[in-house]
Design a protein around this motif. Structure first.
Motif, short mmCIF file in Angstrom:
data_model
loop_
_atom_site.label_atom_id
_atom_site.label_comp_id
_atom_site.label_asym_id
_atom_site.label_seq_id
_atom_site.Cartn_x
_atom_site.Cartn_y
_atom_site.Cartn_z
N ASP A 166 0.63 -1.51 0.05
CA ASP A 166 0.15 -0.13 0.05
C ASP A 166 0.70 1.20 -0.07
OD1 ASP A 166 -2.00 1.21 0.09
OD2 ASP A 166 -2.46 0.94 2.35
N GLY A 167 -0.43 2.54 -0.63
CA GLY A 167 1.14 3.62 0.04
C GLY A 167 0.74 3.69 1.32
N MET A 184 -13.46 8.77 -2.67
CA MET A 184 -12.82 9.61 -2.87
C MET A 184 -11.27 9.38 -2.68
SD MET A 184 -10.37 10.02 1.53
CE MET A 184 -9.14 10.72 1.62
N TYR A 185 -10.84 9.72 -3.69
CA TYR A 185 -9.35 9.94 -4.71
C TYR A 185 -8.68 11.19 -4.18
CZ TYR A 185 -12.45 8.41 -7.88
OH TYR A 185 -14.24 7.86 -8.59
N GLY A 186 -7.03 10.58 -3.54
CA GLY A 186 -6.05 10.87 -3.11
C GLY A 186 -4.60 10.41 -3.24
N THR A 187 -3.22 10.85 -2.85
CA THR A 187 -2.07 10.54 -3.49
C THR A 187 -1.26 10.59 -2.07
OG1 THR A 187 -1.45 12.64 -3.81
CG2 THR A 187 -2.12 11.91 -5.93
N LYS A 236 -8.14 5.32 -4.59
CA LYS A 236 -10.02 5.64 -4.84
C LYS A 236 -9.87 4.88 -3.64
CE LYS A 236 -13.77 3.83 -7.04
NZ LYS A 236 -14.64 3.33 -7.98
N ILE A 237 -10.57 5.67 -2.49
CA ILE A 237 -11.68 4.87 -1.42
C ILE A 237 -12.76 4.72 -1.16
CG2 ILE A 237 -11.96 4.80 1.06
CD1 ILE A 237 -9.00 6.03 0.88
N ASP A 238 -13.65 3.62 -1.32
CA ASP A 238 -15.20 4.31 -1.79
C ASP A 238 -15.97 4.39 0.12
OD1 ASP A 238 -14.86 1.80 -0.12
OD2 ASP A 238 -15.96 0.35 -1.78
N VAL A 285 -13.47 1.01 0.97
CA VAL A 285 -12.73 -0.02 0.63
C VAL A 285 -11.34 0.48 -0.30
CG1 VAL A 285 -12.86 -1.90 -1.30
CG2 VAL A 285 -14.14 -1.68 0.84
N GLU A 286 -10.60 0.47 0.01
CA GLU A 286 -9.32 0.92 -1.52
C GLU A 286 -8.98 0.55 -2.21
OE1 GLU A 286 -5.18 2.61 -0.62
OE2 GLU A 286 -5.08 0.81 -0.07
#
Length: 402
Positions: A261-262, A277-280, A295-297, A301-302
């Motif tokens: 994972d990041g 949700m979208y991020g970095t 992306k996390i719903d 859930v990623e």
């Protein structure tokens, strides 16, 4: 040669490290534009006493072709500016920060505006406590210090060091995050501030629920719920993604830092109409350890949409949603290790739209902003002809009918 924009990591003692680049390969801007986009420099910062240097954070468009933003350096005290750039590329310095007499210094989060054209933002330093301020700049350039951060000294439970952007809730309140302060743990806070300067901490991070939110900002959905990320803390020490009510009740959506994972989420996030949700993240994701797009719903859930490998960019710093596509910037990597602009399609396919080379800027320093006419605007912290950063425009080429 300027240093890269300070990239923060989770350990407080290392929060202000700077990554100094090596020799920059001078590549003309036209050579950096890749598939499906036209790149041009809108403004080249001069630095010194008369202009800003090191633009950072998101730009603001006013619907009439003007752009507003902040520089973290430059001006008479080298403590940053608030600027406006006209549609023709003419810059007006609206305010110069001095860091003295209660003034702020080194803004990193850009500005937002109200219906009257007043601009609001925060600084990472300055103020009478040296911990930053929240400011208002009127259309004529006059500034009002709305709030001076108190930190946790002397019985206070306020935030300190505001690197993030403000976001408005549509009900007259603005919200932001600080890297430190909030409680005796000194791990950062989410705060609310009104236009009259009334401020309150609505959530203080405790470590297990996240710590040290740095560069980036909150996003708000249609129902007034906030989404954000903290760069450190959580179960794995790699940061968390969260959802938060206006009252400060936090729900942890994802714990970063496990396996492939990041880790250390950083940068500006977006939320779509389905509350995804979208991020970095700055690190993690693969052997290159230079970050992911996620992306996390709504259920937490990623899905990892892209893992950076350095050649296509690294240490991404925020996203913009245009239609169904995500657009973003990476502060390193690409052909000259000076950063990239990228696009990610709904299926996760990634396209590099521009690779920076030095003369056209290096180290993109905030998310892209769309003007509705197929143009994206952004900033680089350094580079350009004068070495102090640029404002750039990326025109997306429209598909022609077959």
């Amino acid at each position: 040669m300027r240093e890269r924009m300070p990239m923060r990591v989770a350990v407080p003692s290392d929060c202000l490290r700077r990554i100094v680049i090596g020799a920059v390969v001078a590549i003309a801007s036209a050579t950096g534009a890749l598939a499906g986009a036209k790149f041009q420099i809108v403004y080249d910062f001069a630095g010194g006493t008369g202009d800003g240097a090191g633009p950072a954070g998101p730009l603001l468009t006013d619907g009439r072709g003007s752009l507003y933003g902040v520089t973290s350096n430059g001006g008479s005290a080298d403590d940053g500016t608030v600027f406006r750039i006209s549609q023709r590329g003419k810059e007006t310095v609206l305010h110069v920060f001095t860091g003295t007499g209660g003034e702020g210094s080194e803004p990193f989060g850009g500005v937002i505006a109200d219906a009257s054209g007043n601009l609001y933002g925060a600084t990472s330093g300055g103020g009478i406590n040296g911990l930053g301020i929240v400011f208002e700049v009127a259309p004529n350039g006059s500034e009002t210090v709305l709030h001076t951060f108190q930190g946790i000294c002397c019985g206070n439970s306020d935030g300190s060091f505001a690197y993030s952007s403000l976001v408005a809730d549509g009900q007259g309140a603005m919200y932001g995050m600080t890297m430190n302060g909030g409680s005796s743990s000194d791990l950062g806070a989410v705060y609310r501030i009104m236009s009259d300067g009334t401020e309150s901490v609505i959530h203080a991070f405790a470590g297990t629920d996240g710590a040290h939110p740095v560069l980036g900002g909150l996003a708000v959905d249609r129902s007034g719920v906030f989404y954000g990320a903290a760069s450190a803390g959580g179960a794995n020490g790699g940061g968390v993604a969260f959802r938060m009510t206006a009252g400060g009740t936090e729900t942890i959506l994802h714990q970063f830092g496990a396996g492939s994972d990041g880790s250390y989420p950083q940068g500006w996030i977006v939320v779509d109409k389905h509350d995804n949700m979208y991020g970095t993240t700055q690190y993690g994701g693969g052997s290159a350890n230079v970050g992911i797009v996620y992306k996390i719903d709504a259920n937490g859930v990623e899905t990892i949409l892209h893992v950076f490998n350095g050649a296509d960019g690294g240490e991404p710093l925020g996203l913009t949603l245009v239609g169904d596509n995500l657009y973003g910037v990476a502060i390193i990597g690409g052909r000259s290790n000076s950063g990239t602009i990228f696009k990610i399609a709904p299926n996760g396919a990634m396209t590099t739209l521009h690779a920076f080379g030095g003369q056209d800027g290096f180290t993109p320093s905030g998310p892209l902003v769309a003007d509705g006419a197929g143009n994206l605007y952004g900033t680089t912290y350094g580079g350009g002809a004068k070495g102090n950063g640029v404002v750039f425009k990326l025109t997306l080429k429209k598909k022609t009918a077959e």
